[in-house]
Design a protein around this motif. Structure first.
Motif, mmCIF file in Angstrom:
data_model
loop_
_atom_site.group_PDB
_atom_site.id
_atom_site.type_symbol
_atom_site.label_atom_id
_atom_site.label_comp_id
_atom_site.label_asym_id
_atom_site.label_seq_id
_atom_site.Cartn_x
_atom_site.Cartn_y
_atom_site.Cartn_z
ATOM 1 N N SER A 16 10.569 4.716 -1.303
ATOM 2 C CA SER A 16 9.603 5.724 -0.850
ATOM 3 C C SER A 16 9.532 5.732 0.666
ATOM 4 O O SER A 16 9.383 6.780 1.292
ATOM 5 C CB SER A 16 8.203 5.431 -1.409
ATOM 6 O OG SER A 16 8.195 5.542 -2.804
ATOM 7 N N CYS A 17 9.654 4.559 1.253
ATOM 8 C CA CYS A 17 9.603 4.435 2.713
ATOM 9 C C CYS A 17 10.754 5.200 3.364
ATOM 10 O O CYS A 17 10.579 5.852 4.391
ATOM 11 C CB CYS A 17 9.636 2.964 3.124
ATOM 12 S SG CYS A 17 11.076 2.044 2.515
ATOM 13 N N GLY A 44 3.924 4.837 11.053
ATOM 14 C CA GLY A 44 3.171 4.274 9.940
ATOM 15 C C GLY A 44 3.383 4.961 8.604
ATOM 16 O O GLY A 44 2.782 4.576 7.606
ATOM 17 N N ALA A 45 4.226 5.969 8.556
ATOM 18 C CA ALA A 45 4.452 6.700 7.305
ATOM 19 C C ALA A 45 5.000 5.784 6.218
ATOM 20 O O ALA A 45 4.621 5.900 5.054
ATOM 21 C CB ALA A 45 5.395 7.874 7.544
ATOM 22 N N CYS A 46 5.878 4.879 6.583
ATOM 23 C CA CYS A 46 6.480 3.962 5.603
ATOM 24 C C CYS A 46 5.437 3.042 4.987
ATOM 25 O O CYS A 46 5.419 2.821 3.778
ATOM 26 C CB CYS A 46 7.592 3.141 6.246
ATOM 27 S SG CYS A 46 7.058 2.133 7.655
ATOM 28 N N GLU A 47 4.576 2.502 5.822
ATOM 29 C CA GLU A 47 3.539 1.577 5.355
ATOM 30 C C GLU A 47 2.608 2.271 4.355
ATOM 31 O O GLU A 47 2.244 1.692 3.330
ATOM 32 C CB GLU A 47 2.743 1.057 6.545
ATOM 33 C CG GLU A 47 1.664 0.064 6.175
ATOM 34 C CD GLU A 47 0.847 -0.374 7.371
ATOM 35 O OE1 GLU A 47 0.382 -1.519 7.356
ATOM 36 O OE2 GLU A 47 0.658 0.424 8.326
ATOM 37 N N ALA A 48 2.268 3.511 4.648
ATOM 38 C CA ALA A 48 1.329 4.256 3.807
ATOM 39 C C ALA A 48 1.864 4.540 2.410
ATOM 40 O O ALA A 48 1.096 4.600 1.451
ATOM 41 C CB ALA A 48 0.951 5.561 4.493
ATOM 42 N N VAL A 49 3.168 4.699 2.249
ATOM 43 C CA VAL A 49 3.724 5.076 0.943
ATOM 44 C C VAL A 49 4.310 3.914 0.153
ATOM 45 O O VAL A 49 4.675 4.087 -1.009
ATOM 46 C CB VAL A 49 4.793 6.187 1.064
ATOM 47 C CG1 VAL A 49 4.186 7.452 1.651
ATOM 48 C CG2 VAL A 49 5.990 5.719 1.837
#
Length: 105
Positions: A16-17, A44-49
């Motif tokens: 997903s990241c 931070g998009a990777c961390e959120a998903v």
């Protein structure tokens, strides 16, 4: 190093990241993903998903995952900075990750 992938990713690699990353800085090893410290824009998009909460901002790494800062850096020591994971494909994990028992535990 902005974001770090930790042991919770080992043998999961949900990806997903990778889909969410706007700059293609998340590289795939045999058993886990790695974020290139010089290519990451710290969005931070990777961390959120991440469904396993395997990604942490560098300064927020839990104590038990501190060694993954070095693991992520070591992955890129030989690979360098290709400026895009899609150009590379899957690469061998660092010896520490390769030696972990199945499931990363």
């Amino acid at each position: 190093m902005p974001y770090v992938v930790t042991q919770a990713c080992v043998d999961i690699k949900d990806r997903s990241c990778v889909i969410e990353c706007p700059v293609d800085c998340i590289y795939e090893g045999d058993r886990m993903m790695y974020i290139h410290p010089d290519e990451c824009i710290e969005c931070g998009a990777c961390e959120a998903v991440c469904p396993t909460s395997a990604i942490y901002y560098d300064v927020e790494l839990p104590a038990e995952d501190e060694n993954f800062r070095t693991v992520n850096a070591d992955f890129f020591a030989e690979l360098g900075s290709p400026r895009g994971a899609k150009k590379v494909g899957k690469a061998p994990d660092v010896p520490f990750v390769a030696a972990l028992p199945p499931g990363g535990a």
